[in-house]
Design a protein around this motif. Structure first.
Motif, PDB file in Angstrom:
ATOM      1  N   UNK A   1       0.450  -1.277   0.347  1.00 19.17           N
ATOM      2  CA  UNK A   1       0.250  -0.250  -0.131  1.00 19.17           C
ATOM      3  C   UNK A   1       0.530   1.176  -0.092  1.00 19.17           C
ATOM      4  N   UNK A   2       2.451   1.287   0.701  1.00 22.28           N
ATOM      5  CA  UNK A   2       3.221   2.168   0.965  1.00 22.28           C
ATOM      6  C   UNK A   2       3.200   2.891  -0.809  1.00 22.28           C
ATOM      7  N   UNK A   3       3.407   1.330  -1.489  1.00 17.43           N
ATOM      8  CA  UNK A   3       4.332   1.645  -3.211  1.00 17.43           C
ATOM      9  C   UNK A   3       3.065   2.235  -3.684  1.00 17.43           C
ATOM     10  N   UNK A   4       2.302   1.855  -3.353  1.00 17.03           N
ATOM     11  CA  UNK A   4       1.091   2.700  -4.291  1.00 17.03           C
ATOM     12  C   UNK A   4       1.087   4.015  -3.680  1.00 17.03           C
TER      13      UNK A   4
ATOM     14  N   UNK B   1      -7.189  19.339  -7.975  1.00 19.08           N
ATOM     15  CA  UNK B   1      -7.488  18.090  -6.373  1.00 19.08           C
ATOM     16  C   UNK B   1      -6.654  17.381  -6.393  1.00 19.08           C
ATOM     17  N   UNK B   2      -4.846  18.601  -6.199  1.00 19.48           N
ATOM     18  CA  UNK B   2      -4.166  17.688  -6.640  1.00 19.48           C
ATOM     19  C   UNK B   2      -3.873  17.699  -4.781  1.00 19.48           C
ATOM     20  N   UNK B   3      -3.702  15.729  -4.743  1.00 19.64           N
ATOM     21  CA  UNK B   3      -3.261  15.512  -3.166  1.00 19.64           C
ATOM     22  C   UNK B   3      -1.271  15.700  -2.591  1.00 19.64           C
ATOM     23  N   UNK B   4      -1.214  16.395  -3.064  1.00 21.10           N
ATOM     24  CA  UNK B   4       0.291  16.038  -3.222  1.00 21.10           C
ATOM     25  C   UNK B   4       0.889  16.116  -1.354  1.00 21.10           C
ATOM     26  N   UNK B   5       0.517  17.079  -1.068  1.00 17.93           N
ATOM     27  CA  UNK B   5       0.841  17.470   0.229  1.00 17.93           C
ATOM     28  C   UNK B   5       0.050  16.461   1.300  1.00 17.93           C
ATOM     29  N   UNK B   6      -1.534  15.805   1.249  1.00 17.85           N
ATOM     30  CA  UNK B   6      -1.616  15.282   2.188  1.00 17.85           C
ATOM     31  C   UNK B   6      -0.389  13.749   1.906  1.00 17.85           C
ATOM     32  N   UNK B   7      -0.675  13.630   0.533  1.00 19.76           N
ATOM     33  CA  UNK B   7       0.074  12.711   0.315  1.00 19.76           C
ATOM     34  C   UNK B   7       1.294  12.142   1.069  1.00 19.76           C
TER      35      UNK B   7
ATOM     36  N   UNK C   1       1.763   9.852  -5.297  1.00 17.61           N
ATOM     37  CA  UNK C   1       3.050  10.822  -4.854  1.00 17.61           C
ATOM     38  C   UNK C   1       3.582  11.542  -6.452  1.00 17.61           C
ATOM     39  N   UNK C   2       3.861  10.621  -7.283  1.00 15.88           N
ATOM     40  CA  UNK C   2       4.640  10.865  -8.198  1.00 15.88           C
ATOM     41  C   UNK C   2       4.264  11.235  -9.555  1.00 15.88           C
ATOM     42  N   UNK C   3       2.734  10.702  -9.381  1.00 14.48           N
ATOM     43  CA  UNK C   3       2.519  11.494 -10.217  1.00 14.48           C
ATOM     44  C   UNK C   3       0.968  12.856 -10.111  1.00 14.48           C
ATOM     45  N   UNK C   4       1.359  12.849  -8.805  1.00 17.79           N
ATOM     46  CA  UNK C   4       1.421  14.439  -8.454  1.00 17.79           C
ATOM     47  C   UNK C   4       2.144  15.403  -8.461  1.00 17.79           C
ATOM     48  N   UNK C   5       3.540  14.924  -8.365  1.00 15.84           N
ATOM     49  CA  UNK C   5       4.104  15.614  -8.491  1.00 15.84           C
ATOM     50  C   UNK C   5       4.344  15.941 -10.115  1.00 15.84           C
ATOM     51  N   UNK C   6       4.771  15.119 -10.628  1.00 11.72           N
ATOM     52  CA  UNK C   6       4.558  15.411 -12.115  1.00 11.72           C
ATOM     53  C   UNK C   6       3.391  16.443 -12.632  1.00 11.72           C
ATOM     54  N   UNK C   7       2.140  16.492 -11.613  1.00  8.11           N
ATOM     55  CA  UNK C   7       1.485  17.035 -12.644  1.00  8.11           C
ATOM     56  C   UNK C   7       1.543  18.606 -11.746  1.00  8.11           C
ATOM     57  N   UNK C   8       2.380  18.855 -10.779  1.00 13.08           N
ATOM     58  CA  UNK C   8       2.717  19.710  -9.519  1.00 13.08           C
ATOM     59  C   UNK C   8       3.870  20.591 -11.350  1.00 13.08           C
TER      60      UNK C   8
ATOM     61  N   UNK D   1     -15.012  13.018   0.603  1.00 13.11           N
ATOM     62  CA  UNK D   1     -14.949  12.502  -1.237  1.00 13.11           C
ATOM     63  C   UNK D   1     -13.369  12.281  -0.932  1.00 13.11           C
ATOM     64  N   UNK D   2     -13.282  11.151  -1.395  1.00 14.61           N
ATOM     65  CA  UNK D   2     -12.385  10.063  -1.763  1.00 14.61           C
ATOM     66  C   UNK D   2     -11.755   9.280  -3.416  1.00 14.61           C
ATOM     67  N   UNK D   3     -10.403   9.738  -3.363  1.00 18.64           N
ATOM     68  CA  UNK D   3      -9.616   9.347  -4.651  1.00 18.64           C
ATOM     69  C   UNK D   3      -9.442   8.373  -4.588  1.00 18.64           C
ATOM     70  N   UNK D   4      -9.270   7.786  -6.333  1.00 18.73           N
ATOM     71  CA  UNK D   4      -8.926   6.851  -6.658  1.00 18.73           C
ATOM     72  C   UNK D   4      -7.753   6.929  -7.770  1.00 18.73           C
ATOM     73  N   UNK D   5      -6.373   6.640  -7.806  1.00 18.63           N
ATOM     74  CA  UNK D   5      -5.422   7.185  -8.083  1.00 18.63           C
ATOM     75  C   UNK D   5      -5.493   6.678  -9.344  1.00 18.63           C
ATOM     76  N   UNK D   6      -5.762   5.503  -9.632  1.00 22.77           N
ATOM     77  CA  UNK D   6      -5.217   4.526 -10.446  1.00 22.77           C
ATOM     78  C   UNK D   6      -6.150   5.099 -11.718  1.00 22.77           C
TER      79      UNK D   6
END
Length: 170
Positions: free
Chosen positions: A11-14, A89-95, A19-26, A136-141
């Motif tokens: 789950x940590x890897x997920x 709705x980027x979740x970077x800091x929460x992730x 986080x990596x995708x959110x960083x790319x968005x940022x 609100x919950x987020x499915x990031x895949x």
């Protein structure tokens, strides 16, 4: 909602992938902001210096020599970047906080709404809790197929970002 438990390695890897995708968005938003800054800084200068005398252009509020022009421009770009972050709705800091805390929870509730976001790379799910609050919950895949509003689901999610680690129909 239940008590929080620890996240497993898988789950940590997920969460790290999310986080990596959110960083790319940022990074993409920062690049957009930089390009807008260049365009918004250069075009007024060209117009200003071609349609006015050199002294009048240098005294103008829109001149690159005026410090307030740069303060305004940088504030505009920062506001633009944060507006893009809010809209998508980027979740970077929460992730990042989840990857430090390593806590997850499980809940079982009916889905209020399901919709795709960020060019079908993320599915957002609105859940109505027992106390009539909506979360609100987020499915990031990507797109989450086969889930519709009104269905009862069991969700395992990261505590702070509310990123869904696992979801099952009930």
């Amino acid at each position: 909602m239940s008590d929080y438990t620890f996240i497993t390695t898988e789950e940590n890897f997920l969460l790290q992938q999310a986080l990596k995708r959110n960083k790319q968005q940022l990074r993409k938003f920062a690049l957009i902001g930089f390009i807008v800054l260049l365009v918004a800084a250069i075009i007024p200068q060209i117009y200003l210096y071609t349609h006015n005398t050199l002294g009048d252009a240098d005294d103008s509020l829109f001149s690159y020599k005026n410090a307030w022009f740069w303060v305004w421009m940088i504030c505009f770009v920062i506001a633009l970047v944060f507006a893009l972050i809010k809209v998508t709705d980027i979740r970077y800091w929460a992730l990042k906080k989840d990857l430090v805390a390593l806590q997850k929870a499980t809940l079982q509730a009916p889905m209020e709404a399901v919709y795709l976001e960020n060019n079908d790379t993320q599915t957002n799910i609105m859940i109505k809790l027992d106390n009539q609050k909506k979360r609100l919950f987020y499915w990031m895949r990507g797109a989450l197929e086969g889930y519709r509003a009104g269905q009862e689901v069991e969700i395992t999610y990261a505590r702070y970002s509310r990123v869904i680690i696992a979801i099952n129909k009930k």
